[in-house]
Write an enzyme that holds these catalytic residues in place. Structure first.
Site, PDB file in Angstrom:
ATOM      1  N   LYS A 161     -17.308  28.329 -25.633  1.00  0.00           N
ATOM      2  CA  LYS A 161     -16.879  27.913 -24.295  1.00  0.00           C
ATOM      3  C   LYS A 161     -15.361  27.873 -24.235  1.00  0.00           C
ATOM      4  O   LYS A 161     -14.707  27.293 -25.117  1.00  0.00           O
ATOM      5  CB  LYS A 161     -17.443  26.514 -23.984  1.00  0.00           C
ATOM      6  N   ASP A 188     -17.576  32.309 -22.894  1.00  0.00           N
ATOM      7  CA  ASP A 188     -17.926  31.880 -21.533  1.00  0.00           C
ATOM      8  C   ASP A 188     -16.826  31.004 -20.955  1.00  0.00           C
ATOM      9  O   ASP A 188     -16.586  29.902 -21.440  1.00  0.00           O
ATOM     10  CB  ASP A 188     -19.256  31.112 -21.574  1.00  0.00           C
ATOM     11  N   GLU A 216     -18.353  36.017 -20.300  1.00  0.00           N
ATOM     12  CA  GLU A 216     -19.081  35.482 -19.144  1.00  0.00           C
ATOM     13  C   GLU A 216     -18.171  34.833 -18.118  1.00  0.00           C
ATOM     14  O   GLU A 216     -17.274  34.069 -18.483  1.00  0.00           O
ATOM     15  CB  GLU A 216     -20.055  34.402 -19.629  1.00  0.00           C
ATOM     16  N   ASP A 241     -22.343  34.935 -14.195  1.00  0.00           N
ATOM     17  CA  ASP A 241     -23.311  33.854 -14.370  1.00  0.00           C
ATOM     18  C   ASP A 241     -23.351  33.058 -13.065  1.00  0.00           C
ATOM     19  O   ASP A 241     -24.223  33.283 -12.239  1.00  0.00           O
ATOM     20  CB  ASP A 241     -22.947  32.986 -15.577  1.00  0.00           C
ATOM     21  N   LYS A 265     -30.607  33.045 -15.479  1.00  0.00           N
ATOM     22  CA  LYS A 265     -31.140  31.728 -15.856  1.00  0.00           C
ATOM     23  C   LYS A 265     -32.266  31.405 -14.892  1.00  0.00           C
ATOM     24  O   LYS A 265     -32.076  31.469 -13.669  1.00  0.00           O
ATOM     25  CB  LYS A 265     -30.056  30.647 -15.756  1.00  0.00           C
TER      26      LYS A 265
END
Lengths: 343, 343
Positions: A161, A188, A216, A241, A265
């Site tokens: 992250k 991400d 991402e 995303d 997702k």
């Protein structure tokens, strides 16, 4: 026989093993809604909604209030006519996590009724998938400790992250790379960079000889032009995303040529839109990964079966349940780190 | 248990009740290939390929030669892992009708194994669909006789073949309209017009106050610009048929904004691409119809279950079996003209 008798919603709270920090958000627990569908023949189907206020605008309190409304709309429906129920539940587009949970619970009940696991109902493409493990935002030392631990545990895809501090992020990637060579990296930013920061970021990483397999959501969700800018400047594949929740979002991203990857997702799309997105993205010759919100094993089970059934994903970021304290494992799959295996 | 033991191909020839004339082609019989999949547990699954040399470049002779190759590639595979088999069979992209037949036979065997009809495996959206009936190209008198007969038989969607003579076509539409008021019309030029002829055609029909529900494939298959020209000039929805065989074709047509409708035929796309096209077209907010080549009831059965399962189609042009002389009806559905009904 296979008709829906009742739908029950139940609040389940889980604590994280340690607070989970991503761009703009720190969580110490999740409030998930378990969905239990009971058929007239006594068969039970289970699903789980893990609402995200940040991504979907959802709160668990509002989801719980939908229980009587969902009951009224699908009571008496045959689960084997699951597309009829999907179409009804698609109207809950403002509550995609409950859409996922109810739609999955329908498939789960149908699966129990006929003795065929959900992943085979969906096509039975794979017998096992490999999950990554995620390093949240924290101090450099802490990030390095996590990386070392995950690599030693056997994870070979590591999600990192970033997005709050460009300089620290670059240092962190480099340090993590040094101690996890041979691993694949998903990075991400959770919308944290400007388009130009994002391009600087990937260029710096590229210069160091480090490969990022998926980058991402570098920029704000509605900044499709920014996403496209990063995509065309980046040596690494760029994924949507937060920008890709519905099938219509994805069609637009494809028309705009803004992406290389989509992170599906179930909590953003439900089962119905997720199935559509799989087909759309493959027809456009782009790639797919699957991710999660804060699902426990009950909710991760949904994505495991979806991924095994469709076989559509290069990467599986399905580690939320591995980060939560759970009293009981409720997946209809086996964990053999870093794999999830069909049973 | 549900493993494939053998795949058998069998040539079945059917005569048309009367020669069937469309733009550039007259047929008095069809040569279809029946596909029989036998599982190790003795269960049988059936499919049918109706090859089209004109649309797909396929000949039944070449299809028959594929029997040992298909056997070698899918023998021993579990039908419940049907997406694995679909992926293998997708490699027969040059033989889309055999792709459809083998993929459907897999679903049919899986369906028999678990006692759930194919349309419910695919989602069980509908319990019945309405088919149209098609008027081929012929003299004005003959076209009028056909129209009268079909309307009296209860068909309320009438498909009219045009494309060889603009003036005669307009006269025919007008004459048919006069004796079938209240019916819906699908008009299919099978690539017979130039873009400007096609626009003249729809404008003339529009001026007469006649509504066309779908205007199929006005221009040559590769003339995507021409298709787009007609789409933007036509008051009626324009559909791709010959231009839309694979999911990649459809994605391109959508990106080019060339169409309002897609006519899915399993014989052009197989089950796998047909499922993709359903999702792609709905995500693009466009519409769908389903058509056929020269399938007998065995092959039409495939499209009936596909349509009932997905519930994706505004119009069903599934009348080939109604035009053929068949000794035995082999559909797993009931005919209640103009409906096909789930059993």
């Amino acid at each position: 026989m296979g008709k829906i008798k009742t739908v029950k919603f139940k609040l389940n709270t889980f604590e994280y093993e340690k607070p989970f920090h991503i761009t703009g958000s720190v969580s110490d627990k999740v409030n998930n809604v378990e969905v239990i569908i009971e058929l007239e023949n006594g068969i039970l189907g289970y699903g789980e909604a893990s609402p995200s206020f940040r991504v979907n605008g959802e709160r668990f309190e509002t989801l719980l209030s939908l229980e009587p409304i969902v009951n009224e709309m699908i009571k008496g429906k045959e689960v084997r006519n699951y597309r009829q129920i999907f179409d009804i539940i698609d109207r809950f587009f403002s509550f995609p996590s409950i859409k996922a949970a109810v739609q999955y619970a329908v498939l789960d009940a149908f699966s129990e009724e006929i003795g065929i696991p959900v992943y085979q109902l969906l096509g039975g493409s794979e017998e096992k998938i490999e999950t990554d493990k995620t390093i949240g935002i924290s101090s450099l030392d802490e990030r390095i400790l996590d990386a070392k631990k995950f690599f030693e545990e056997g994870f070979r895809t590591i999600k990192i992250k970033v997005g709050e501090d460009l300089k620290e992020d670059i240092e962190a990637i480099e340090a993590i790379y040094e101690i996890t060579k041979g691993a694949k990296y998903i990075v991400d930013a959770n919308m944290g960079y400007t388009p130009k920061q994002a391009v600087t970021f990937v260029n710096e990483i590229y210069k160091k000889g480090i490969d990022i397999h998926v980058f991402e959501q570098p920029v704000q969700r509605y900044d499709i032009e920014g996403l496209k800018f990063v995509r065309f400047k980046s040596p690494f594949p760029v994924s949507a995303d937060e920008s890709a929740r519905t099938k219509h979002d994805v069609m637009r991203l494809i028309k705009e040529e803004a992406i290389d990857y989509v992170n599906i997702k179930l909590m953003k799309s439900g089962i119905s839109d997720a199935l559509s997105i799989v087909e759309i993205v493959k027809a456009a010759n782009l790639r797919l990964m699957i991710g999660c919100m804060g699902e426990s094993s009950l909710g991760i089970n949904q994505s495991v079966h979806f991924a095994l059934g469709t076989g559509a994903f290069d990467f599986h970021d399905l580690d939320s349940s591995l980060m939560l304290k759970e009293k009981e494992f409720r997946g209809k799959y086996k964990i053999q780190k870093p794999y999830y295996v069909a049973i």
